[in-house]
Design a protein around this motif. Structure first.
Motif, PDB file in Angstrom:
ATOM      1  N   THR A  61     162.597  72.394  11.145  1.00 20.72           N
ATOM      2  CA  THR A  61     161.883  72.382  12.424  1.00 20.72           C
ATOM      3  C   THR A  61     162.911  72.162  13.525  1.00 20.72           C
ATOM      4  OG1 THR A  61     159.892  71.450  11.410  1.00 20.72           O
ATOM      5  CG2 THR A  61     160.091  71.266  13.800  1.00 20.72           C
ATOM      6  N   ARG A 106     163.082  65.693   5.135  1.00 26.28           N
ATOM      7  CA  ARG A 106     162.808  67.002   5.732  1.00 26.28           C
ATOM      8  C   ARG A 106     163.719  67.235   6.943  1.00 26.28           C
ATOM      9  NH1 ARG A 106     156.964  69.462   7.559  1.00 26.28           N
ATOM     10  NH2 ARG A 106     157.841  71.342   8.511  1.00 26.28           N
ATOM     11  N   ASN A 137     171.889  79.131  14.617  1.00 26.39           N
ATOM     12  CA  ASN A 137     171.326  79.807  13.445  1.00 26.39           C
ATOM     13  C   ASN A 137     172.379  79.896  12.334  1.00 26.39           C
ATOM     14  OD1 ASN A 137     168.677  80.194  14.261  1.00 26.39           O
ATOM     15  ND2 ASN A 137     169.003  82.252  15.055  1.00 26.39           N
ATOM     16  N   VAL A 190     157.152  82.266  13.937  1.00 27.92           N
ATOM     17  CA  VAL A 190     156.994  80.931  13.334  1.00 27.92           C
ATOM     18  C   VAL A 190     156.048  80.108  14.199  1.00 27.92           C
ATOM     19  CG1 VAL A 190     159.240  80.875  12.166  1.00 27.92           C
ATOM     20  CG2 VAL A 190     159.055  80.044  14.532  1.00 27.92           C
ATOM     21  N   THR A 218     154.092  69.096  12.346  1.00 31.61           N
ATOM     22  CA  THR A 218     154.816  69.407  11.106  1.00 31.61           C
ATOM     23  C   THR A 218     153.976  69.113   9.870  1.00 31.61           C
ATOM     24  OG1 THR A 218     155.934  67.257  11.234  1.00 31.61           O
ATOM     25  CG2 THR A 218     157.123  69.167  12.084  1.00 31.61           C
ATOM     26  N   PRO A 254     165.446  82.928   8.844  1.00 30.34           N
ATOM     27  CA  PRO A 254     164.468  82.571   7.812  1.00 30.34           C
ATOM     28  C   PRO A 254     164.521  81.092   7.429  1.00 30.34           C
ATOM     29  CG  PRO A 254     166.309  83.803   6.865  1.00 30.34           C
ATOM     30  CD  PRO A 254     166.490  83.850   8.342  1.00 30.34           C
ATOM     31  N   ARG A 255     165.531  80.381   7.926  1.00 25.99           N
ATOM     32  CA  ARG A 255     165.679  78.954   7.620  1.00 25.99           C
ATOM     33  C   ARG A 255     164.773  78.083   8.493  1.00 25.99           C
ATOM     34  NH1 ARG A 255     169.917  78.255   4.218  1.00 25.99           N
ATOM     35  NH2 ARG A 255     171.305  80.037   3.964  1.00 25.99           N
ATOM     36  N   ILE A 256     164.202  78.671   9.559  1.00 27.37           N
ATOM     37  CA  ILE A 256     163.373  77.910  10.508  1.00 27.37           C
ATOM     38  C   ILE A 256     161.902  78.042  10.135  1.00 27.37           C
ATOM     39  CG2 ILE A 256     162.651  77.762  12.922  1.00 27.37           C
ATOM     40  CD1 ILE A 256     165.452  78.779  13.692  1.00 27.37           C
ATOM     41  N   SER A 257     161.214  76.878  10.031  1.00 19.42           N
ATOM     42  CA  SER A 257     159.790  76.901   9.689  1.00 19.42           C
ATOM     43  C   SER A 257     158.897  76.618  10.889  1.00 19.42           C
ATOM     44  CB  SER A 257     159.501  75.880   8.589  1.00 19.42           C
ATOM     45  OG  SER A 257     159.791  74.571   9.045  1.00 19.42           O
ATOM     46  N   GLY A 258     159.469  76.114  11.963  1.00 22.85           N
ATOM     47  CA  GLY A 258     158.678  75.816  13.146  1.00 22.85           C
ATOM     48  C   GLY A 258     159.574  75.386  14.293  1.00 22.85           C
ATOM     49  N   THR A 290     166.784  74.819   4.599  1.00 21.64           N
ATOM     50  CA  THR A 290     165.577  75.640   4.697  1.00 21.64           C
ATOM     51  C   THR A 290     164.439  74.766   5.204  1.00 21.64           C
ATOM     52  OG1 THR A 290     165.078  75.158   2.384  1.00 21.64           O
ATOM     53  CG2 THR A 290     166.202  77.248   2.845  1.00 21.64           C
ATOM     54  N   GLY A 291     163.375  75.419   5.703  1.00 22.03           N
ATOM     55  CA  GLY A 291     162.214  74.678   6.201  1.00 22.03           C
ATOM     56  C   GLY A 291     162.536  73.787   7.378  1.00 22.03           C
TER      57      GLY A 291
END
Length: 256
Positions: free
Chosen positions: A93, A25, A81, A199, A255, A113-117, A90-91
């Motif tokens: 952190t 990840r 970014n 996010v 996470t 949109p590639r950042i999940s947290g 993608t996804g």
């Protein structure tokens, strides 16, 4: 150390040196003014949990080249970014310490949109009434150590005794930090823009931080929708150096 050329509409091509650890990840780990070596040990710990950890060197730090037009945290955020686009991740952190946290906050605001947290560890950038950030450039290295750590004696160094190469690296990093904070060590507009973050955000703060006092962490957590604040009692401004296991536990819990 791979170097990526990131193309930004405003800045043109920017060369970014990156160190990668592990596989799994994806995490983007952003260093503060102390330089990339201040997060290297934590990157290894995080990678050992089954993660791919990407650590860029902010252009101008570590002897790298900084384009003249790259002179703000917002500019670095947009660059990173685009780096995520370049790496097709993608996804992700994003974890940032100190000015790295300031950059991470800007990345969250600009909503890739590639950042999940996002994890903000003793992040810079805010103006908090009655609780000013330290005036970093007016402090001696010893004063910085005193204000940055829960146990400063463990981290105190005699700058005069360092090899010339190490002194030159410190001076180069300081000059880069000055270039990025030419408008000041805070951004008066940042607090008002944090409400747009969509996010999940974890705010982690060392209770003994006197560079950016705990009230700054509380202000970040209050301004960002649904953000959570974790306070680490036996840490100051660099929890990844003083209590890396506690920081890692907080990150992994977030996470999950």
């Amino acid at each position: 150390m791979p170097t990526y050329t990131v193309h930004s509409e405003r800045l043109g091509p920017v060369r970014v040196e990156v160190t990668e650890y592990g596989a799994g990840r994806a995490f983007l780990l952003l260093h503060g003014g102390a330089g990339p070596q201040s997060v290297a040990g934590f990157a290894e710990m995080l990678a050992a949990t089954g993660a791919r950890v990407i650590v860029p060197v902010h252009p101008g730090f570590g002897g790298t080249v900084r384009p003249d037009d790259l002179d703000s945290m917002r500019g670095l955020a947009l660059t990173y970014n685009r780096l995520l686009d370049e790496l097709d991740l993608t996804g992700v952190t994003v974890i940032g310490n100190s000015i790295g946290g300031w950059i991470a906050a800007e990345m969250a605001i600009h909503a890739s949109p590639r950042i999940s947290g996002v994890v903000l560890a003793d992040a810079g950038g805010l103006e908090v009434e009655d609780h000013p950030a330290a005036d970093f450039f007016s402090l001696t290295p010893d004063q910085v150590t005193e204000m940055a750590y829960y146990q400063p004696d463990k981290f105190r160094i005699d700058v005069a005794a360092l090899p010339e190469q190490a002194k030159a690296a410190m001076a180069g990093n300081r000059a880069a930090l000055q270039a990025y904070t030419v408008q000041g060590m805070t951004d008066p507009s940042l607090l008002g823009r944090l409400g747009s973050v969509r996010v999940p955000v974890l705010v982690v703060w060392g209770a003994a931080d006197r560079i950016y006092p705990l009230e700054h962490g509380e202000a970040f957590a209050k301004a960002i929708p649904d953000a959570r604040l974790v306070v680490l009692d036996e840490a100051g401004h660099l929890p990844q150096l003083e209590v890396p296991s506690a920081l890692l536990a907080a990150v992994l819990d977030f996470t999950r």
